[in-house]
Design an enzyme around this catalytic site. Sequence first.
Site, short mmCIF file in Angstrom:
data_model
loop_
_atom_site.label_atom_id
_atom_site.label_comp_id
_atom_site.label_asym_id
_atom_site.label_seq_id
_atom_site.Cartn_x
_atom_site.Cartn_y
_atom_site.Cartn_z
N SER A 100 0.84 -1.20 0.00
CA SER A 100 0.00 0.00 0.00
C SER A 100 0.87 1.25 0.00
CB SER A 100 -0.90 0.00 1.24
OG SER A 100 -1.58 1.24 1.32
N HIS B 80 -1.09 -1.56 -4.05
CA HIS B 80 -2.41 -1.15 -3.55
C HIS B 80 -2.45 0.37 -3.49
CE1 HIS B 80 -5.95 -1.91 -0.82
NE2 HIS B 80 -5.57 -0.76 -0.27
N ASP C 239 -4.54 3.61 -2.48
CA ASP C 239 -5.64 4.07 -1.64
C ASP C 239 -6.12 5.44 -2.12
OD1 ASP C 239 -6.01 2.06 0.43
OD2 ASP C 239 -3.96 2.53 1.01
N MET D 161 -8.76 8.40 -1.61
CA MET D 161 -9.63 8.97 -0.57
C MET D 161 -10.08 10.37 -0.99
SD MET D 161 -7.32 8.02 2.74
CE MET D 161 -6.73 6.36 3.05
N HIS E 72 -8.16 0.98 -4.36
CA HIS E 72 -9.12 0.91 -3.25
C HIS E 72 -9.85 2.24 -3.20
CE1 HIS E 72 -9.57 0.30 1.42
NE2 HIS E 72 -10.72 0.40 0.79
N MET F 22 -12.00 4.65 -1.68
CA MET F 22 -12.65 5.12 -0.46
C MET F 22 -13.23 6.49 -0.77
SD MET F 22 -9.73 3.87 2.22
CE MET F 22 -8.50 3.82 0.93
N MET G 227 -11.73 -4.76 5.87
CA MET G 227 -10.93 -3.71 6.51
C MET G 227 -10.67 -4.12 7.96
SD MET G 227 -10.17 -1.46 4.27
CE MET G 227 -9.24 -0.49 5.47
N ASP H 56 -6.79 -5.50 5.22
CA ASP H 56 -6.16 -4.20 4.97
C ASP H 56 -6.23 -3.36 6.24
OD1 ASP H 56 -5.21 -1.81 3.95
OD2 ASP H 56 -6.92 -1.47 2.60
C1 DX5 Z 1 -6.44 2.57 5.17
C2 DX5 Z 1 -5.97 2.05 3.86
C3 DX5 Z 1 -4.88 1.06 3.95
C4 DX5 Z 1 -3.63 1.61 4.58
C5 DX5 Z 1 -2.98 0.52 5.36
O1 DX5 Z 1 -7.55 3.35 4.98
O2 DX5 Z 1 -7.02 1.44 3.14
O3 DX5 Z 1 -4.58 0.45 2.70
O4 DX5 Z 1 -2.71 2.11 3.64
O5 DX5 Z 1 -1.92 1.07 6.05
P1 DX5 Z 1 -1.16 0.31 7.21
O6 DX5 Z 1 -0.61 -0.94 6.59
O7 DX5 Z 1 -0.14 1.28 7.60
O8 DX5 Z 1 -2.19 -0.01 8.26
ZN ZN Z 2 -6.49 0.24 1.33
#
Ligand code: DX5
Ligand code: ZN
Length: 224
Positions: A12, A37, A39, A41, A70, A72, A141, A179
């Site tokens: 990620s 991965h 993310d 947001m 991903h 979000m 999650m 995740d």
């Molecule tokens: C959180 C993300 C994760 C995040 C995980 O909202 O979806 O993918 O990057 O980070 P770590 O591995 O640091 O918990």
């Molecule tokens: Zn994620």
Amino acid sequence: MSDVNDIKISASILAADFSALGDAVAQAEAAGADRIHVDVMDGHFVPNISIGTPVVASLRSFTKLSLETHLMIEDPARYAEPFRTAGSDSLLIHVEGQTDLHRTLESARQLGAGVGVVINPATAADAVDEVIDQVDQVLVMTVVPGFGGQALIAETLDKVRKIRETIDGRNLNVELSVDGGIDAKTAPDAVAAGANVLVAGSAIFRTGESIGEAIHRLREAAAG
Ligand code: DX5
Ligand code: ZN
């Protein structure tokens, strides 16, 4: 031949140093990460803003690894196509906030993307029951989404166990991902619960050791 149940590591990039993102991804690739991965947001679905299509497009021409995105964000159906066009290989879509989950997943599928369905810690495992045979991946999650570096919520692993039973019980060819808060300490529990894809950010990019060493450590831990 790799099997759907082999343990895969998805790096990620949220935890990477964005001033040297290409270098971080290259190191993860060289160390045997299975996928990247991304993310995304929007500051609405989660209280944080991260990255968008330009980063996916840049990475697409930079790495051979599969890019899983991903989402979000509010209204993921609206942004599935731009992310797919930018180079996302798979689109991970949350159950939460969807009025027609089936249709949203189907529209992502029609773009030729791999499709995953995601549940938050407060969402019950059976929220994926009706769509599980429509997806390539279920992502549980293990933290409340929005930020990296949080501690895994142990109770979420009960849902991993339940969904693993469903996948095996129905003999489905579906990956089961976790995740959030995944590191060398928590990975064995996640794998024992039935996860076969480990998404990790901090445990890969923020350990103080090299990215290669961190991935090696995580893989060893996951192997038990
Ligand atoms: C959180 C993300 C994760 C995040 C995980 O909202 O979806 O993918 O990057 O980070 P770590 O591995 O640091 O918990
Ligand atoms: Zn994620």
